[in-house]
Design an enzyme around this catalytic site. Sequence first.
Site, PDB file in Angstrom:
ATOM      1  N   GLU A 180      13.379  -3.969  12.962  1.00  0.00           N
ATOM      2  CA  GLU A 180      13.048  -5.318  12.927  1.00  0.00           C
ATOM      3  C   GLU A 180      13.220  -5.658  11.461  1.00  0.00           C
ATOM      4  O   GLU A 180      12.660  -4.793  10.636  1.00  0.00           O
ATOM      5  CB  GLU A 180      11.852  -5.895  13.463  1.00  0.00           C
ATOM      6  CG  GLU A 180      11.881  -5.740  14.884  1.00  0.00           C
ATOM      7  CD  GLU A 180      10.392  -5.769  15.744  1.00  0.00           C
ATOM      8  OE1 GLU A 180       9.202  -6.422  14.965  1.00  0.00           O
ATOM      9  OE2 GLU A 180      10.035  -5.452  16.728  1.00  0.00           O
TER      10      GLU A 180
ATOM     11  N   CYS B  46      10.480  -8.452   4.896  1.00  0.00           N
ATOM     12  CA  CYS B  46       9.831  -7.296   5.178  1.00  0.00           C
ATOM     13  C   CYS B  46      10.804  -6.360   5.914  1.00  0.00           C
ATOM     14  O   CYS B  46      11.299  -6.714   6.994  1.00  0.00           O
ATOM     15  CB  CYS B  46       8.468  -7.730   6.111  1.00  0.00           C
ATOM     16  SG  CYS B  46       7.671  -6.367   6.943  1.00  0.00           S
TER      17      CYS B  46
ATOM     18  N   CYS C 152       8.298   5.074  14.744  1.00  0.00           N
ATOM     19  CA  CYS C 152       6.978   5.626  13.926  1.00  0.00           C
ATOM     20  C   CYS C 152       6.378   6.657  14.475  1.00  0.00           C
ATOM     21  O   CYS C 152       5.896   6.572  15.809  1.00  0.00           O
ATOM     22  CB  CYS C 152       6.029   4.482  13.463  1.00  0.00           C
ATOM     23  SG  CYS C 152       5.079   5.125  12.206  1.00  0.00           S
TER      24      CYS C 152
ATOM     25  N   CYS D 229      -1.048   4.974  14.879  1.00  0.00           N
ATOM     26  CA  CYS D 229      -2.316   4.043  14.686  1.00  0.00           C
ATOM     27  C   CYS D 229      -2.322   3.233  15.869  1.00  0.00           C
ATOM     28  O   CYS D 229      -1.437   2.917  16.637  1.00  0.00           O
ATOM     29  CB  CYS D 229      -1.914   3.053  13.605  1.00  0.00           C
ATOM     30  SG  CYS D 229      -1.627   3.931  11.951  1.00  0.00           S
TER      31      CYS D 229
ATOM     32  N   CYS E 271      -1.199  -0.506  16.573  1.00  0.00           N
ATOM     33  CA  CYS E 271       0.072  -0.999  16.240  1.00  0.00           C
ATOM     34  C   CYS E 271       1.435  -0.762  17.222  1.00  0.00           C
ATOM     35  O   CYS E 271       1.164   0.126  17.735  1.00  0.00           O
ATOM     36  CB  CYS E 271       0.549   0.027  14.876  1.00  0.00           C
ATOM     37  SG  CYS E 271       2.309  -0.458  14.358  1.00  0.00           S
TER      38      CYS E 271
ATOM     39  N   GLY F 121       7.897   1.546  10.913  1.00  0.00           N
ATOM     40  CA  GLY F 121       7.921   3.045  10.243  1.00  0.00           C
ATOM     41  C   GLY F 121       6.912   3.322   9.055  1.00  0.00           C
ATOM     42  O   GLY F 121       6.472   2.366   8.683  1.00  0.00           O
ATOM     43  N   GLU F 122       6.899   4.506   8.588  1.00  0.00           N
ATOM     44  CA  GLU F 122       5.924   5.045   7.690  1.00  0.00           C
ATOM     45  C   GLU F 122       6.927   5.578   6.432  1.00  0.00           C
ATOM     46  O   GLU F 122       7.491   6.568   6.642  1.00  0.00           O
ATOM     47  CB  GLU F 122       5.226   6.240   8.096  1.00  0.00           C
ATOM     48  CG  GLU F 122       4.364   6.848   7.064  1.00  0.00           C
ATOM     49  CD  GLU F 122       3.718   6.011   6.107  1.00  0.00           C
ATOM     50  OE1 GLU F 122       2.848   5.033   6.437  1.00  0.00           O
ATOM     51  OE2 GLU F 122       3.838   6.370   4.653  1.00  0.00           O
TER      52      GLU F 122
ATOM     53  N   SER G 157       3.779  -0.203   1.531  1.00  0.00           N
ATOM     54  CA  SER G 157       2.676   0.119   2.250  1.00  0.00           C
ATOM     55  C   SER G 157       2.589   1.469   3.158  1.00  0.00           C
ATOM     56  O   SER G 157       3.724   1.854   3.856  1.00  0.00           O
ATOM     57  CB  SER G 157       2.546  -0.992   3.415  1.00  0.00           C
ATOM     58  OG  SER G 157       1.415  -0.757   4.305  1.00  0.00           O
TER      59      SER G 157
ATOM     60  N   SER H 168      -3.257   1.214   3.812  1.00  0.00           N
ATOM     61  CA  SER H 168      -3.690   0.682   5.171  1.00  0.00           C
ATOM     62  C   SER H 168      -4.831   1.555   5.750  1.00  0.00           C
ATOM     63  O   SER H 168      -4.956   2.506   5.922  1.00  0.00           O
ATOM     64  CB  SER H 168      -2.547   0.952   6.247  1.00  0.00           C
ATOM     65  OG  SER H 168      -1.504   0.369   6.073  1.00  0.00           O
ATOM     66  N   LEU H 169      -5.820   1.011   4.922  1.00  0.00           N
ATOM     67  CA  LEU H 169      -7.304   1.626   5.021  1.00  0.00           C
ATOM     68  C   LEU H 169      -7.918   1.319   6.488  1.00  0.00           C
ATOM     69  O   LEU H 169      -8.283   2.163   7.028  1.00  0.00           O
ATOM     70  CB  LEU H 169      -8.032   1.199   3.804  1.00  0.00           C
ATOM     71  CG  LEU H 169      -9.553   1.936   3.641  1.00  0.00           C
ATOM     72  CD1 LEU H 169      -9.276   3.354   3.237  1.00  0.00           C
ATOM     73  CD2 LEU H 169     -10.221   1.237   2.210  1.00  0.00           C
ATOM     74  N   HIS H 170      -8.258   0.148   6.486  1.00  0.00           N
ATOM     75  CA  HIS H 170      -8.638  -0.314   8.190  1.00  0.00           C
ATOM     76  C   HIS H 170      -9.945  -0.202   8.455  1.00  0.00           C
ATOM     77  O   HIS H 170     -10.669  -0.389   9.240  1.00  0.00           O
ATOM     78  CB  HIS H 170      -7.670  -0.020   9.135  1.00  0.00           C
ATOM     79  CG  HIS H 170      -6.229  -0.757   8.840  1.00  0.00           C
ATOM     80  ND1 HIS H 170      -6.042  -1.818   8.390  1.00  0.00           N
ATOM     81  CD2 HIS H 170      -5.091   0.011   9.118  1.00  0.00           C
ATOM     82  CE1 HIS H 170      -4.780  -2.241   8.419  1.00  0.00           C
ATOM     83  NE2 HIS H 170      -4.059  -1.048   8.905  1.00  0.00           N
TER      84      HIS H 170
ATOM     85  N   ASN I  78      -3.679  -8.532  15.052  1.00  0.00           N
ATOM     86  CA  ASN I  78      -2.811  -8.784  15.895  1.00  0.00           C
ATOM     87  C   ASN I  78      -3.065  -8.349  17.279  1.00  0.00           C
ATOM     88  O   ASN I  78      -2.893  -6.991  17.397  1.00  0.00           O
ATOM     89  CB  ASN I  78      -1.399  -8.863  15.627  1.00  0.00           C
ATOM     90  CG  ASN I  78      -0.641 -10.022  14.792  1.00  0.00           C
ATOM     91  OD1 ASN I  78      -0.669 -11.235  15.643  1.00  0.00           O
ATOM     92  ND2 ASN I  78      -0.534  -9.995  13.386  1.00  0.00           N
TER      93      ASN I  78
ATOM     94  N   CYS J 163       5.026  -6.535  13.040  1.00  0.00           N
ATOM     95  CA  CYS J 163       6.023  -5.408  13.111  1.00  0.00           C
ATOM     96  C   CYS J 163       5.965  -4.792  14.420  1.00  0.00           C
ATOM     97  O   CYS J 163       4.700  -4.478  15.163  1.00  0.00           O
ATOM     98  CB  CYS J 163       5.707  -4.464  12.054  1.00  0.00           C
ATOM     99  SG  CYS J 163       4.183  -3.630  12.137  1.00  0.00           S
TER     100      CYS J 163
HETATM  101  N1  SAH Z   1       3.547   2.539   8.159  1.00  0.00           N
HETATM  102  C1  SAH Z   1       3.011   1.981   6.913  1.00  0.00           C
HETATM  103  C2  SAH Z   1       3.820   0.408   6.820  1.00  0.00           C
HETATM  104  C3  SAH Z   1       3.980  -0.313   8.382  1.00  0.00           C
HETATM  105  S1  SAH Z   1       2.846  -1.325   9.044  1.00  0.00           S
HETATM  106  C4  SAH Z   1       1.584   1.602   6.992  1.00  0.00           C
HETATM  107  O1  SAH Z   1       1.137   1.970   7.718  1.00  0.00           O
HETATM  108  O2  SAH Z   1       1.007   0.922   6.141  1.00  0.00           O
HETATM  109  C5  SAH Z   1       2.299  -2.805   7.815  1.00  0.00           C
HETATM  110  C6  SAH Z   1       0.825  -2.981   8.006  1.00  0.00           C
HETATM  111  O3  SAH Z   1       0.583  -3.720   9.222  1.00  0.00           O
HETATM  112  C7  SAH Z   1      -0.115  -2.033   7.887  1.00  0.00           C
HETATM  113  O4  SAH Z   1      -1.160  -2.310   7.027  1.00  0.00           O
HETATM  114  C8  SAH Z   1      -0.270  -1.540   9.566  1.00  0.00           C
HETATM  115  O5  SAH Z   1      -1.553  -0.881   9.535  1.00  0.00           O
HETATM  116  C9  SAH Z   1      -0.427  -3.179   9.995  1.00  0.00           C
HETATM  117  N2  SAH Z   1      -0.587  -3.247  11.361  1.00  0.00           N
HETATM  118  C10 SAH Z   1       0.070  -2.537  12.133  1.00  0.00           C
HETATM  119  N3  SAH Z   1      -0.130  -3.143  13.631  1.00  0.00           N
HETATM  120  C11 SAH Z   1      -1.120  -4.189  13.350  1.00  0.00           C
HETATM  121  C12 SAH Z   1      -1.674  -5.333  14.350  1.00  0.00           C
HETATM  122  N4  SAH Z   1      -1.685  -5.126  15.512  1.00  0.00           N
HETATM  123  N5  SAH Z   1      -2.518  -6.162  13.633  1.00  0.00           N
HETATM  124  C13 SAH Z   1      -2.583  -6.126  12.142  1.00  0.00           C
HETATM  125  N6  SAH Z   1      -2.030  -5.203  11.509  1.00  0.00           N
HETATM  126  C14 SAH Z   1      -1.165  -4.204  11.747  1.00  0.00           C
END
Ligand code: SAH
Length: 344
Positions: free
Chosen positions: A93, A106, A113, A117, A120, A160-161, A192, A215-217, A291, A334
Amino acid sequence: MEKVDLRSLTYTQLEELVIRAGEKKFRASQVFSWLHEKGVSSIEEMTNLSKAFRETLSQLATIARVDIMEKYVSKKDGTVKYLMRLTDGECIETVVMQYHHGLTICISSQVGCRMGCRFCASTLGGKKRDLLAGEMLGQILSAQADIGKRISNIVMMGIGEPLDNFDNVRTFLELVNDERGLNIGYRHISLSTCGLVHGIAKLAEMNIPITLSISLHAPNDAIRTGMMPVNKAHNIETLLKACRDYQRVTGRRISFEYAMCDGVNDSAENALELAKRLSGMLCHVNLIPVNNVKERNYRKSKKETIEKFIEILAKNGITATVRRELGSDISASCGQLRQKTLEA
Ligand code: SAH
């Protein structure tokens, strides 16, 4: 012998190939222009090269395909989402967003991946393969040709990472920045990562002024490990140390992504803990209301909760903003579209 992907070669590698194909080195500049400025998808289209040279080149190399298979345009904000098909039939995508400072793309860096996570969609089927540098470039060239306008900013936040595909990503960065090609400045590129610390260290060694997004979260290991398995390998302290080292070398502000999940990581206490962990760092926090992905059970935080979270961060010296939700009517986040296609 396996053929090399022409668009994945650096300028120097292309010169070497041109010499191997029995031509003068300067021909590389013509080939490079076809590949990176004009964005051709076959060697035959390089019409200012002799037929014999094109034939020899075709024996040594191919051009990996990135073809638009489906396209969705958001009625709300004009965001465009593409499902792109690669030479081997795999799908990825790509999303193009319109901001006041121009078009931002993007791009994906892998097919699937393996980081796992839990919120995701990209990770649901695991990783199929890495993308070549030429396939990352191909996403930009195909989208740009379709839209007919220059794309000026890149975020590596698709499927992907990127740091799990380091060498190809490094080549991509070099190529996309090349003034003989797309010529996109490093300051217009964000990468990212979920927090692969060795990759962050290698990126620091490159010392280029891209924006690093983490991506700390979560504010602590207990919550983060529950959301992101990668935290078991590299915990928050190790990750933040890598970030501080990165900042020392590059002098760049770091972006932290924080997906706001109702009842998981969005309390006042979480905000305070986050502010303490990030204190003293030149950084910005991007809050993303999570999301909802149908296979996952995370829910968006409430609006008031997010406002309160920002307020606490601000009081403690950390600036944060809420990421605009673009393309929400076309599953623009994504992995969602590829997942839908896999299920169909
Ligand atoms: N692998 C990389 C880049 C891809 S994801 C990474 O982890 O950073 C891009 C961003 O979207 C990341 O911050 C990821 O954590 C976030 N993301 C993935 N799924 C999501 C979701 N369902 N809602 C909000 N953010 C999400």
